[in-house]
Design a protein around this motif. Structure first.
Motif, PDB file in Angstrom:
ATOM      1  N   GLY A 174      30.164 -18.925 -35.377  1.00  0.00           N
ATOM      2  CA  GLY A 174      28.862 -18.490 -35.863  1.00  0.00           C
ATOM      3  C   GLY A 174      28.889 -17.227 -36.695  1.00  0.00           C
ATOM      4  N   VAL A 175      30.066 -16.793 -37.165  1.00  0.00           N
ATOM      5  CA  VAL A 175      30.126 -15.579 -37.974  1.00  0.00           C
ATOM      6  C   VAL A 175      29.819 -15.867 -39.445  1.00  0.00           C
ATOM      7  N   VAL A 176      29.735 -17.152 -39.801  1.00  0.00           N
ATOM      8  CA  VAL A 176      29.483 -17.534 -41.184  1.00  0.00           C
ATOM      9  C   VAL A 176      28.183 -18.324 -41.268  1.00  0.00           C
ATOM     10  N   SER A 177      27.276 -17.902 -42.152  1.00  0.00           N
ATOM     11  CA  SER A 177      26.115 -18.708 -42.499  1.00  0.00           C
ATOM     12  C   SER A 177      26.184 -18.984 -43.999  1.00  0.00           C
ATOM     13  N   THR A 178      25.437 -19.988 -44.449  1.00  0.00           N
ATOM     14  CA  THR A 178      25.543 -20.416 -45.841  1.00  0.00           C
ATOM     15  C   THR A 178      24.169 -20.702 -46.430  1.00  0.00           C
ATOM     16  N   VAL A 179      24.073 -20.502 -47.747  1.00  0.00           N
ATOM     17  CA  VAL A 179      22.861 -20.810 -48.507  1.00  0.00           C
ATOM     18  C   VAL A 179      23.264 -21.693 -49.678  1.00  0.00           C
ATOM     19  N   TYR A 180      22.591 -22.808 -49.832  1.00  0.00           N
ATOM     20  CA  TYR A 180      22.894 -23.832 -50.843  1.00  0.00           C
ATOM     21  C   TYR A 180      22.305 -23.425 -52.190  1.00  0.00           C
ATOM     22  N   LEU A 181      23.091 -23.618 -53.248  1.00  0.00           N
ATOM     23  CA  LEU A 181      22.669 -23.225 -54.596  1.00  0.00           C
ATOM     24  C   LEU A 181      22.352 -24.480 -55.421  1.00  0.00           C
ATOM     25  N   LYS A 182      21.073 -24.847 -55.467  1.00  0.00           N
ATOM     26  CA  LYS A 182      20.662 -26.089 -56.110  1.00  0.00           C
ATOM     27  C   LYS A 182      20.879 -26.074 -57.619  1.00  0.00           C
ATOM     28  N   GLU A 183      20.677 -24.923 -58.241  1.00  0.00           N
ATOM     29  CA  GLU A 183      20.845 -24.842 -59.686  1.00  0.00           C
ATOM     30  C   GLU A 183      22.286 -25.147 -60.086  1.00  0.00           C
ATOM     31  N   VAL A 184      23.231 -24.652 -59.319  1.00  0.00           N
ATOM     32  CA  VAL A 184      24.641 -24.906 -59.607  1.00  0.00           C
ATOM     33  C   VAL A 184      24.942 -26.393 -59.477  1.00  0.00           C
ATOM     34  N   VAL A 185      24.436 -27.003 -58.427  1.00  0.00           N
ATOM     35  CA  VAL A 185      24.672 -28.436 -58.204  1.00  0.00           C
ATOM     36  C   VAL A 185      24.118 -29.255 -59.363  1.00  0.00           C
ATOM     37  N   ARG A 186      22.939 -28.886 -59.845  1.00  0.00           N
ATOM     38  CA  ARG A 186      22.339 -29.629 -60.967  1.00  0.00           C
ATOM     39  C   ARG A 186      23.222 -29.578 -62.210  1.00  0.00           C
ATOM     40  N   LEU A 253      25.498 -16.888 -65.781  1.00  0.00           N
ATOM     41  CA  LEU A 253      25.270 -16.052 -64.600  1.00  0.00           C
ATOM     42  C   LEU A 253      23.857 -16.265 -64.076  1.00  0.00           C
ATOM     43  N   LEU A 254      23.756 -16.486 -62.780  1.00  0.00           N
ATOM     44  CA  LEU A 254      22.479 -16.658 -62.100  1.00  0.00           C
ATOM     45  C   LEU A 254      22.179 -15.416 -61.279  1.00  0.00           C
ATOM     46  N   GLN A 255      20.913 -14.996 -61.271  1.00  0.00           N
ATOM     47  CA  GLN A 255      20.512 -13.885 -60.404  1.00  0.00           C
ATOM     48  C   GLN A 255      19.495 -14.359 -59.381  1.00  0.00           C
ATOM     49  N   TYR A 256      19.665 -13.849 -58.156  1.00  0.00           N
ATOM     50  CA  TYR A 256      18.799 -14.216 -57.043  1.00  0.00           C
ATOM     51  C   TYR A 256      18.284 -12.967 -56.343  1.00  0.00           C
ATOM     52  N   ASP A 257      17.005 -12.991 -56.008  1.00  0.00           N
ATOM     53  CA  ASP A 257      16.435 -12.017 -55.082  1.00  0.00           C
ATOM     54  C   ASP A 257      16.640 -12.590 -53.688  1.00  0.00           C
ATOM     55  N   ILE A 258      17.492 -11.944 -52.872  1.00  0.00           N
ATOM     56  CA  ILE A 258      17.848 -12.525 -51.578  1.00  0.00           C
ATOM     57  C   ILE A 258      16.991 -11.986 -50.441  1.00  0.00           C
ATOM     58  N   GLY A 259      15.875 -11.344 -50.777  1.00  0.00           N
ATOM     59  CA  GLY A 259      15.035 -10.720 -49.762  1.00  0.00           C
ATOM     60  C   GLY A 259      14.574 -11.663 -48.671  1.00  0.00           C
ATOM     61  N   ARG A 260      14.415 -12.959 -49.002  1.00  0.00           N
ATOM     62  CA  ARG A 260      13.944 -13.935 -48.010  1.00  0.00           C
ATOM     63  C   ARG A 260      14.982 -15.007 -47.719  1.00  0.00           C
ATOM     64  N   TRP A 261      16.211 -14.712 -48.009  1.00  0.00           N
ATOM     65  CA  TRP A 261      17.249 -15.731 -47.841  1.00  0.00           C
ATOM     66  C   TRP A 261      17.534 -16.089 -46.387  1.00  0.00           C
ATOM     67  N   ARG A 262      17.180 -15.240 -45.450  1.00  0.00           N
ATOM     68  CA  ARG A 262      17.455 -15.588 -44.051  1.00  0.00           C
ATOM     69  C   ARG A 262      16.731 -16.873 -43.646  1.00  0.00           C
ATOM     70  N   THR A 263      15.653 -17.198 -44.331  1.00  0.00           N
ATOM     71  CA  THR A 263      14.955 -18.459 -44.028  1.00  0.00           C
ATOM     72  C   THR A 263      15.755 -19.666 -44.487  1.00  0.00           C
ATOM     73  N   TYR A 264      16.680 -19.466 -45.436  1.00  0.00           N
ATOM     74  CA  TYR A 264      17.509 -20.565 -45.927  1.00  0.00           C
ATOM     75  C   TYR A 264      18.842 -20.680 -45.205  1.00  0.00           C
TER      76      TYR A 264
END
Length: 427
Positions: A174-186, A253-264
């Protein structure tokens, strides 16, 4: 004609720079070089000879020198990342306040102290763990993580405080969590020739928008064009080497505001990849450099100059100088313009290269040819003019080839062909 532009953003800067099993956990190399003080003279503005003075430790961290328990008063001239039966080193990150360095070895993450002593590792990655950066705001390590066969691309988020022993499994602990990047996949899965077939993980195809091969470089820094803007996580595309197409000459290059990323965030589950992530990016940008081999390997924001550094493997496309180190001018705002070479006319936000290093007039690109290892395997700005630059190598241990990494303290000279110069430890 190529013209020498030797200064870095108006000031010369100082700069520096797996699936491993329990049987190899104890094979880390020896201690780092002694943490000797490095004299840092004060230059005149626009000087070409001396680096700027490093701020005090208290100024950097907010913690008085005497209270920094277990952390050397001076950063060492090198930190040994050890020797491991793994992939080669991909990136590094440093937690200066607590005194730890993190090394990504493709399928292994190793945590050491500043003397090069291993204190923890995360094993069991079957994907590609790439570039790393440390987020001082939440104390966690962020890295690119690819599963191309599953068409899944993530930001891996590692809780450094919980990495406290060797051989921790990436999924079970459980030391690793992940967030999926939909734009990259597209962009990775884009059927560019319209034949209804996705050609998979290959550069020998017209598929993959912009030549996207996935992701690698990651770094925290301000929104492009705003030196003191809100912090963003910037993710750089990998780009396949392909000399037959014209739509792959930008770094994306993609930029993300990660302020609410814990929900993902979701646990890493390689058997059942999840798709929890932001629906859109907070900015998508293009830097015209010419095609490089697998795009930006290491991305780093330098808080001292306000510029961004991009380290890449040398490209192969004729007609371009095929530099390996580029800088983005952090003082310039992105400009909306034509994304060159696309099959259909396209406009996007364009990032200007810093006018440093060599200038190739026919293509309008600037950069450094930098032969050898100058950031492609790991690059960490200390935000005081110095950088740690990774040196990658191999050793033989009982007939087994093991990968090594060393973080080497460098100064930025801006000279060509190589803009970094290792710091010589004081005797």
């Amino acid at each position: 004609m190529r013209r020498l532009e030797g200064h870095f953003g108006g000031l010369w800067k100082t700069a520096t720079t797996a699936l491993a099993c329990t049987a190899v956990i104890g094979t880390a190399g020896g201690a780092a070089a002694a943490a000797a003080p490095v004299p840092v003279p004060v230059p005149a503005r626009n000087s070409v000879s001396a680096p700027a003075p490093a701020p005090s430790s208290a100024a950097r961290t907010g913690v008085p020198e005497g209270q920094r328990v277990g952390v050397p008063r001076r950063l060492p001239s090198s930190v040994d990342g050890g020797a491991w039966q793994s992939g080669h080193v991909q990136g590094m990150a440093i937690d200066r306040r607590k005194g730890f360095v993190y090394f990504s070895f493709t399928n292994l993450l190793v945590k050491t102290d500043l003397r090069g002593r291993p204190v923890g590792s995360v094993t069991g990655f079957t994907g590609h763990l790439g570039d790393l950066d440390f987020n001082a705001q939440d104390g966690r390590v962020y890295g690119s993580l690819e599963y191309k066969a599953a068409k899944s691309f993530y930001i891996a988020i590692l809780d450094g405080d919980r990495i406290n022993r060797m051989g921790m499994d990436a999924q079970a602990t459980g030391v690793v969590s992940t967030v999926y990047l939909k734009e990259v996949v597209r962009d990775f899965t884009a059927d560019m020739n319209g034949d209804g077939v996705f050609d998979g993980d290959t550069g020998n195809t017209p598929d993959h928008r912009y030549g996207c091969s996935g992701i690698d470089g990651v770094a925290f820094g301000p929104e492009f064009g705003r030196k003191h803007g809100k912090q963003r996580l910037t993710v750089a595309y990998g780009v396949y080497a392909n000399t037959a197409r014209t739509d792959n000459d930008h770094q994306v290059l993609l930029q993300y505001d990660i302020g609410r990323w814990r929900t993902y965030e979701r646990p890493l589950t390689e058997a059942a990849p999840h798709t929890s992530g932001p629906a859109r990016v907070d900015g998508k940008y293009f830097a015209y450099t010419g095609n490089t081999t697998y795009g930006v390997q290491n991305l780093e924001f330098d808080g001292y100059s306000g510029n961004w550094l991009l380290a890449a493997y040398k490209g192969t496309k004729p007609g371009f100088p095929n530099y390996t180190v580029f800088a983005l001018d952090g003082s310039k705002k992105p400009v909306r313009g034509t994304v060159r070479g696309q099959r259909k006319p396209e406009r996007g936000l364009l990032l200007p290269l810093l006018r440093g290093g060599l200038h190739d007039a026919p293509t309008g690109t600037y950069g450094w040819p930098a032969p050898g290892q100058y950031g492609q395997y790991g690059l960490v700005s200390l935000d005081d003019g110095r950088f740690y630059v990774a040196r990658s190598g191999t050793v033989q241990d009982g007939g087994v080839t093991k990968q090594t990494a060393t973080a080497v303290l460098n100064t930025w000279t801006g000279r060509t062909p190589s803009p970094f110069s290792p710091v010589v430890p004081a005797v």
